[in-house]
Structures are given as structure tokens and as C-alpha cells.
Design a protein around this motif. Structure first.
Motif, short mmCIF file in Angstrom:
data_model
loop_
_atom_site.label_atom_id
_atom_site.label_comp_id
_atom_site.label_asym_id
_atom_site.label_seq_id
_atom_site.Cartn_x
_atom_site.Cartn_y
_atom_site.Cartn_z
N ARG A 131 14.90 20.90 -17.36
CA ARG A 131 14.89 19.44 -17.37
C ARG A 131 14.03 18.94 -16.22
N VAL A 132 13.68 17.67 -16.27
CA VAL A 132 12.86 17.05 -15.23
C VAL A 132 13.78 16.26 -14.30
N ASP A 133 13.52 16.36 -13.00
CA ASP A 133 14.26 15.58 -12.01
C ASP A 133 13.57 14.23 -11.88
N TRP A 134 14.21 13.19 -12.36
CA TRP A 134 13.62 11.85 -12.39
C TRP A 134 13.95 11.03 -11.15
N ALA A 135 14.72 11.57 -10.21
CA ALA A 135 15.20 10.78 -9.07
C ALA A 135 14.05 10.19 -8.25
N GLY A 136 13.07 11.00 -7.91
CA GLY A 136 11.96 10.51 -7.10
C GLY A 136 11.16 9.44 -7.81
N TRP A 137 10.89 9.66 -9.10
CA TRP A 137 10.14 8.67 -9.88
C TRP A 137 10.91 7.36 -9.96
N ASN A 138 12.20 7.44 -10.28
CA ASN A 138 13.00 6.22 -10.42
C ASN A 138 13.10 5.46 -9.10
N ALA A 139 13.20 6.18 -7.98
CA ALA A 139 13.25 5.53 -6.67
C ALA A 139 11.93 4.82 -6.37
N ALA A 140 10.81 5.49 -6.66
CA ALA A 140 9.50 4.88 -6.40
C ALA A 140 9.29 3.67 -7.31
N LEU A 141 9.72 3.77 -8.56
CA LEU A 141 9.60 2.65 -9.49
C LEU A 141 10.44 1.46 -9.02
N ALA A 142 11.65 1.73 -8.55
CA ALA A 142 12.52 0.65 -8.05
C ALA A 142 11.91 -0.02 -6.83
N ARG A 143 11.29 0.77 -5.97
CA ARG A 143 10.65 0.21 -4.78
C ARG A 143 9.50 -0.72 -5.17
N THR B 258 0.84 -1.20 0.00
CA THR B 258 0.00 0.00 0.00
C THR B 258 0.87 1.25 0.00
N ASP B 259 1.85 1.30 0.90
CA ASP B 259 2.74 2.46 0.98
C ASP B 259 3.54 2.65 -0.30
N THR B 260 4.01 1.56 -0.86
CA THR B 260 4.81 1.62 -2.08
C THR B 260 3.98 2.10 -3.26
N SER B 261 2.77 1.61 -3.38
CA SER B 261 1.89 2.03 -4.47
C SER B 261 1.51 3.50 -4.33
N ALA B 262 1.21 3.92 -3.11
CA ALA B 262 0.87 5.33 -2.88
C ALA B 262 2.06 6.23 -3.20
N ALA B 263 3.26 5.80 -2.84
CA ALA B 263 4.46 6.60 -3.13
C ALA B 263 4.67 6.73 -4.64
N LEU B 264 4.42 5.65 -5.38
CA LEU B 264 4.58 5.72 -6.83
C LEU B 264 3.57 6.70 -7.43
N LEU B 265 2.34 6.66 -6.95
CA LEU B 265 1.32 7.59 -7.47
C LEU B 265 1.66 9.04 -7.13
N GLN B 266 2.21 9.26 -5.96
CA GLN B 266 2.62 10.62 -5.58
C GLN B 266 3.75 11.10 -6.49
N GLU B 267 4.72 10.23 -6.73
CA GLU B 267 5.83 10.60 -7.61
C GLU B 267 5.37 10.75 -9.06
N GLN B 268 4.35 9.98 -9.45
CA GLN B 268 3.81 10.12 -10.79
C GLN B 268 3.25 11.53 -10.97
N ALA B 269 2.52 12.00 -9.99
CA ALA B 269 1.94 13.35 -10.07
C ALA B 269 3.04 14.41 -10.12
N THR B 270 4.04 14.27 -9.28
CA THR B 270 5.15 15.23 -9.24
C THR B 270 5.92 15.23 -10.56
N THR B 271 6.21 14.05 -11.06
CA THR B 271 6.98 13.94 -12.31
C THR B 271 6.16 14.45 -13.49
N TYR B 272 4.88 14.12 -13.50
CA TYR B 272 4.02 14.61 -14.59
C TYR B 272 4.01 16.14 -14.61
N MET B 273 3.88 16.75 -13.44
CA MET B 273 3.89 18.23 -13.39
C MET B 273 5.24 18.78 -13.84
#
Length: 163
Positions: free
Chosen positions: A68-80, A41-56
Motif C-alpha cells: 500500500r501507499v503511505d498517504w500521510a506526507g501527501w495529505n499533510a502537504a496538501l492540507a498545508r 514558497t516553502d509550502t509549494s516546495a513541500a507539496l512537490l517533494q511529497e508529490q515525488a515521494t507519493t508518485y514513487m
């Protein structure tokens, strides 16, 4: 008689030990499931939060507000998600990631408004698929969602502005 009493006692002790072992195993299994569900649950919610941030970030990059876009948060959430998620959720997350790659390519190629709407809609579709995959995994009886935003279909047209 003494032998029968010893056998009866030994049987009672054995049944008690088996009951304790079975109870411990069931308790451990239940705790493990609860922990796994909580982590997912936590991992999925974190990915959705990073999706919104990365999309913006992508929207701001397209409008030239960002270089440029900072992909660090998205990549970390995806790896998790890849570490703890079952295959259905990981696959849905990777499809969302692929949609982000397409948007990045579209921005670099100066996609027009119609193309942008198509790329945006693909991200929204993949996000919906991710949410539904997570819902099925977390609660198999949960119904699938048909949409995640209240945006009317006419808002998908390039000449329409958000109110």
C-alpha cells in the motif's frame, strides 16, 4: 502671533506622527508580504517533494513492491497548501490530488501499460499546472513553463524503457 505659532507646532507634530504611522504601516505590510511569500514558497516546495515521494510509492505499489501507499506526507502537504495558498494554487493542488486518485483506481483495476501511461501523463500535466500556478503567484511576471522533465515524447510509449 502666539496662537499661530502653536498651530504651526501642532501641525508639525501631526504631520510627523502621520509620517511615523504611515512608515510603520508600510514596513509592517512589506514584512507581512515577505513572510507570506516565504511561507507559500516553502509550502509549494513541500507539496512537490511529497508529490515525488507519493508518485514513487504508487509506482512501487503497481509493481507489487509495496502492499500500500503511505498517504500521510501527501495529505499533510496538501492540507498545508489549503491553509496558506491562494485559490489558484489550492485548485491546482486539488487537481493533482485527483490525478493521484485516478492512478490509485487504475492500479486496483490492473490498468494496462497504455492506461498507465495516460494516468502518469495526467499526473505530470497536473504537476506542471501546480508549478505554473505557484510561479504566477510568487512572481506574476514569471513565464509559464511548458514542461518539467526532459523526457522525449517517444518515451511516453508503453514499450519504451527509460535509459
Amino acid at each position: 502671533m502666539n496662537w499661530e505659532m502653536g498651530l504651526s507646532t501642532a501641525t508639525g507634530v501631526l504631520v510627523t506622527l502621520l509620517g511615523v504611522a504611515a512608515g510603520g504601516w508600510m514596513s509592517n505590510r512589506s514584512q507581512s508580504r515577505a513572510w507570506s511569500r516565504s511561507v507559500l514558497t516553502d509550502t509549494s516546495a513541500a507539496l512537490l517533494q511529497e508529490q515525488a515521494t507519493t508518485y514513487m510509492g504508487l509506482v512501487r505499489w503497481r509493481s507489487k513492491e509495496l502492499e500500500r501507499v503511505d498517504w500521510a506526507g501527501w495529505n499533510a502537504a496538501l492540507a498545508r497548501v489549503q491553509l496558506v495558498g491562494p485559490p489558484s494554487i489550492v485548485e491546482a493542488a486539488l487537481k493533482l490530488d485527483a490525478a493521484f486518485w485516478s492512478i490509485g483506481t487504475g492500479i486496483r483495476e490492473n490498468v494496462d501499460e497504455v492506461g498507465w501511461c495516460q494516468l502518469r501523463d495526467e499526473v505530470e500535466l497536473r504537476r506542471l499546472e501546480f508549478v505554473n500556478a505557484a510561479r504566477r503567484e510568487l512572481s506574476p511576471s514569471a513565464a509559464s513553463l511548458h514542461r518539467l522533465v526532459g523526457k522525449p515524447d517517444r518515451a511516453n510509449q508503453p514499450d519504451q524503457q527509460r535509459p
